[in-house]
Design a protein around this motif. Structure first.
Motif, PDB file in Angstrom:
ATOM      1  N   LEU A  25     -10.989   8.241  -9.570  1.00 32.92           N
ATOM      2  CA  LEU A  25      -9.755   7.963  -8.825  1.00 32.92           C
ATOM      3  C   LEU A  25      -8.870   6.933  -9.538  1.00 32.92           C
ATOM      4  O   LEU A  25      -7.730   6.715  -9.137  1.00 32.92           O
ATOM      5  CB  LEU A  25     -10.092   7.442  -7.426  1.00 32.92           C
ATOM      6  N   GLU A  43       0.832  -1.212   0.000  1.00 36.45           N
ATOM      7  CA  GLU A  43       0.000   0.000   0.000  1.00 36.45           C
ATOM      8  C   GLU A  43       0.864   1.259   0.000  1.00 36.45           C
ATOM      9  O   GLU A  43       0.552   2.244  -0.682  1.00 36.45           O
ATOM     10  CB  GLU A  43      -0.917   0.002   1.224  1.00 36.45           C
ATOM     11  N   ASN A  68      -3.316  11.000 -15.036  1.00 38.19           N
ATOM     12  CA  ASN A  68      -3.702   9.782 -14.312  1.00 38.19           C
ATOM     13  C   ASN A  68      -2.956   8.540 -14.803  1.00 38.19           C
ATOM     14  O   ASN A  68      -3.271   7.428 -14.394  1.00 38.19           O
ATOM     15  CB  ASN A  68      -5.209   9.566 -14.463  1.00 38.19           C
ATOM     16  N   LYS A 124       0.807   4.284  -2.874  1.00 41.60           N
ATOM     17  CA  LYS A 124       0.582   5.711  -2.615  1.00 41.60           C
ATOM     18  C   LYS A 124       1.779   6.551  -3.042  1.00 41.60           C
ATOM     19  O   LYS A 124       1.634   7.650  -3.580  1.00 41.60           O
ATOM     20  CB  LYS A 124       0.307   5.921  -1.123  1.00 41.60           C
ATOM     21  N   SER A 173      -0.178   9.892  -3.879  1.00 45.08           N
ATOM     22  CA  SER A 173      -1.569  10.009  -3.453  1.00 45.08           C
ATOM     23  C   SER A 173      -1.712   9.642  -1.983  1.00 45.08           C
ATOM     24  O   SER A 173      -1.043   8.742  -1.479  1.00 45.08           O
ATOM     25  CB  SER A 173      -2.452   9.073  -4.294  1.00 45.08           C
ATOM     26  N   SER A 174      -2.586  10.338  -1.295  1.00 44.34           N
ATOM     27  CA  SER A 174      -2.892  10.027   0.102  1.00 44.34           C
ATOM     28  C   SER A 174      -4.226   9.296   0.228  1.00 44.34           C
ATOM     29  O   SER A 174      -4.639   8.937   1.328  1.00 44.34           O
ATOM     30  CB  SER A 174      -2.943  11.324   0.928  1.00 44.34           C
ATOM     31  N   THR A 175      -4.881   9.065  -0.902  1.00 42.13           N
ATOM     32  CA  THR A 175      -6.164   8.351  -0.893  1.00 42.13           C
ATOM     33  C   THR A 175      -5.967   6.916  -0.437  1.00 42.13           C
ATOM     34  O   THR A 175      -5.002   6.254  -0.839  1.00 42.13           O
ATOM     35  CB  THR A 175      -6.785   8.362  -2.303  1.00 42.13           C
ATOM     36  N   GLU A 176      -6.854   6.425   0.390  1.00 44.31           N
ATOM     37  CA  GLU A 176      -6.705   5.083   0.950  1.00 44.31           C
ATOM     38  C   GLU A 176      -6.908   3.985  -0.077  1.00 44.31           C
ATOM     39  O   GLU A 176      -6.217   2.992  -0.079  1.00 44.31           O
ATOM     40  CB  GLU A 176      -7.695   4.896   2.113  1.00 44.31           C
ATOM     41  N   ASP A 177      -7.886   4.146  -0.946  1.00 43.68           N
ATOM     42  CA  ASP A 177      -8.184   3.065  -1.879  1.00 43.68           C
ATOM     43  C   ASP A 177      -8.546   3.643  -3.238  1.00 43.68           C
ATOM     44  O   ASP A 177      -9.603   4.262  -3.400  1.00 43.68           O
ATOM     45  CB  ASP A 177      -9.340   2.212  -1.347  1.00 43.68           C
ATOM     46  N   PHE A 178      -7.673   3.473  -4.197  1.00 43.29           N
ATOM     47  CA  PHE A 178      -7.970   3.906  -5.557  1.00 43.29           C
ATOM     48  C   PHE A 178      -7.583   2.789  -6.521  1.00 43.29           C
ATOM     49  O   PHE A 178      -6.571   2.116  -6.339  1.00 43.29           O
ATOM     50  CB  PHE A 178      -7.249   5.210  -5.918  1.00 43.29           C
ATOM     51  N   ASN A 189     -15.131   6.037 -12.348  1.00 47.89           N
ATOM     52  CA  ASN A 189     -14.446   6.247 -11.065  1.00 47.89           C
ATOM     53  C   ASN A 189     -13.229   7.121 -11.324  1.00 47.89           C
ATOM     54  O   ASN A 189     -12.211   6.655 -11.842  1.00 47.89           O
ATOM     55  CB  ASN A 189     -14.021   4.908 -10.460  1.00 47.89           C
TER      56      ASN A 189
END
Length: 403
Positions: free
Chosen positions: A251, A206, A277, A210, A215-220, A249
Motif C-alpha cells: 500500500l 486525511e 505508486n 486520499k 485512494s479510499s484506503t484508511e491508512d496507507f 507493504n
C-alpha cells in the motif's frame, strides 16, 4: 542600515522567495534593516514578475539584471566588466551600507563593484563550495582553469570580507584554511537555513491524502521527497528503498514534490512496475507544508562528497518542523549534530547496498510504531534547530559584528 543582496541564478531555484525573503522581512521589521535584492538572472518575464511580487509583499526592494544564458562565458565577462558598474551605481544611489553577494559568481561582480567604496562593508555569503560541487557533480577538474579561477575569486572574497556566512562548521574550517595566513576565522558565522515554524508545522489532512492518491484506503504509508533532481540527490537510491518498502507493504506510496516534474517523469521511465505508486507534483511554496504533513517518512539523502560538507539541506528543517521522520546521510554539513541518536531519524554512513537495506528495515519498523511519538520528536528537533527566528538572530549577530 541598508543591505544589498546580490545573487546570480536561474528560474529553476526558489531560494529568494523561499529562504531569503522571510529572513529579510524579519530583519526589516525587527531590526530596521532595509533590504534590497539585485538579481542576475536568465529567467523569463513570468519568473521575474513572480519574484518581484513576492519581494513587494515582503517590503523588499528588488531589481533585475538580465543574463544571456546561451553564452555563459560572455555573460560572466559582461557582468564583471559592465554590469558591475550598475551594481556600483545602485550601491551609491541607495546609500547601501552592506553588500551581501551569494556564492562565487556574485562575489566576483561585487568585488569589482565595491572597488574604491571603502565605507561599504562586504558580507560574503559563501553558501557552500560552489566550484567544488562542480568538481563533484558537473565534471570540472580540480586542476582546470575554471576551477582555479573560482578558487581565486573565493580567496579574494574571503580576504576582502568584513564578515562571511557559511552553512556548517566544516565549511568554516575549510574556508578559514583556504583564506591563508593571518585570516581572522572569527569573522565567519555559521548560519542555519531556518523556516517559519508556524508555516512549516504538522497539518495532517486525511482527506487530501486520499484525494491526491485517489485512494479510499484508511491508512496507507507515504514516503516523500521534496526538492531538486540531480546526481547529488540520490534518486536511484530513493527508488531502491521505496521498492523494498513497497515489497513489505504494497500500500506504500511515494510522493515527489519538485519544481522539475518533467525530469522526474523521465527518470521514472526506468521503474515501470513502481510508477503507479509514485505521485509527482509541482505545488506552490505555501502548499508544501500540508503536502509534507501527509507523509510518514521523508528522504533527505545526498551523495556524501567533499562539497557536501559545506551545505545545510533546507528540506531537512522543513521535514522535521512538519513532524516527518527523516532518512538522511552522514557527512552532509552539520546534519549529525541535529539528528544523531534520535528515534525520528536514521542516517546512512554511505550509499552502499547494505546500508540502504538497513534503512529499509528502519523505515518499516518506524511505520509499524506509534507514529504520533516519532512525529512529536521530529517537531521538537525542528523547533530547536530550524526555527526561522533563530536564523534571523544569527544573521543580525553577523551584521552587528561588521562594526
Amino acid at each position: 542600515m541598508k543591505l544589498l543582496f546580490v545573487t546570480w541564478n536561474g528560474p529553476d531555484v526558489t531560494y529568494i522567495e523561499g529562504l531569503f525573503l522571510p529572513i529579510f522581512e524579519r530583519l526589516s521589521k525587527q531590526y530596521a534593516v532595509e533590504c534590497h535584492i539585485l538579481q542576475f538572472t536568465w529567467g523569463n518575464e513570468d519568473y521575474v514578475s513572480r519574484v518581484e511580487l513576492a519581494c513587494k509583499d515582503k517590503s523588499c526592494y528588488y531589481e533585475v539584471i538580465k543574463v544571456n544564458r546561451r553564452f555563459v562565458p560572455a555573460a560572466l565577462l559582461k557582468a564583471n566588466l559592465i554590469d558591475s558598474k550598475k551594481v556600483k551605481k545602485y550601491i551609491q544611489k541607495h546609500g547601501i551600507d552592506i553588500v551581501m553577494p551569494r556564492a562565487t559568481v556574485a562575489a566576483a561582480i561585487v568585488l569589482k563593484a565595491i572597488d574604491g567604496l571603502h565605507k561599504v562593508r562586504l558580507l560574503f555569503d559563501a553558501d557552500g563550495l560552489q566550484q567544488d560541487e562542480r568538481v563533484d557533480f558537473s565534471g570540472w577538474e580540480p586542476s582546470g582553469l575554471q576551477y582555479r579561477i573560482y578558487r581565486d575569486i573565493e580567496f579574494k572574497a574571503l580576504r576582502r570580507s568584513d564578515g562571511v556566512l557559511v552553512r556548517s562548521n566544516q565549511a568554516k574550517l575549510i574556508l578559514a584554511s583556504r583564506a591563508g595566513a593571518l585570516f581572522n576565522e572569527n569573522i565567519i558565522t555559521v548560519i542555519n537555513n531556518g523556516r517559519d515554524k508556524n508555516l512549516f508545522a504538522p497539518k495532517f489532512d486525511e482527506a487530501l491524502k486520499k484525494e491526491i492518491f485517489n485512494s479510499s484506503t484508511e491508512d496507507f504509508p507515504v514516503l516523500v521527497y521534496a526538492g531538486s533532481i540531480g546526481p547529488q540527490y540520490c534518486f536511484d537510491e530513493m527508488m531502491y528503498i521505496f521498492s523494498k518498502v513497497h515489497q513489505l507493504n504494497s500500500l506504500t506510496k511515494f510522493l515527489i514534490l519538485t519544481g522539475q516534474p518533467e525530469i522526474v517523469e523521465k527518470n521514472l521511465e526506468a521503474y515501470n512496475t513502481l510508477r503507479a505508486n509514485c505521485l509527482v507534483k509541482k505545488v506552490a511554496a505555501e502548499e508544501v507544508p500540508i503536502y509534507l504533513s501527509i507523509a510518514d517518512i521523508a528522504f533527505a539523502l545526498r551523495r556524501p562528497t567533499f562539497s557536501m560538507k559545506a551545505v545545510a539541506p533546507i528540506k531537512l528543517g522543513e521535514y522535521l518542523l512538519c513532524g516527518v521522520p527523516v532518512l538522511a546521510t552522514k557527512g552532509i554539513g552539520d546534519t549529525e549534530l541535529y539528528i544523531q541518536g534520535v528515534t525520528c531519524a536514521h542516517m546512512l554512513t554511505d550509499l552502499e547496498t547494505s546500508h540502504l537495506d538497513a534503512s529499509v528495515q528502519w523505515v518499516y519498523q518506524t511505520l509499524s510504531q506509534d507514529r504520533r511519538t516519532v512525529r512529536d520528536e521530529a517537531r521538537r528537533i525542528g523547533e530547536r534547530y530550524f526555527d526561522l527566528e533563530k536564523t534571523v538572530s544569527q544573521y543580525m549577530l553577523a551584521i552587528q559584528s561588521l562594526g
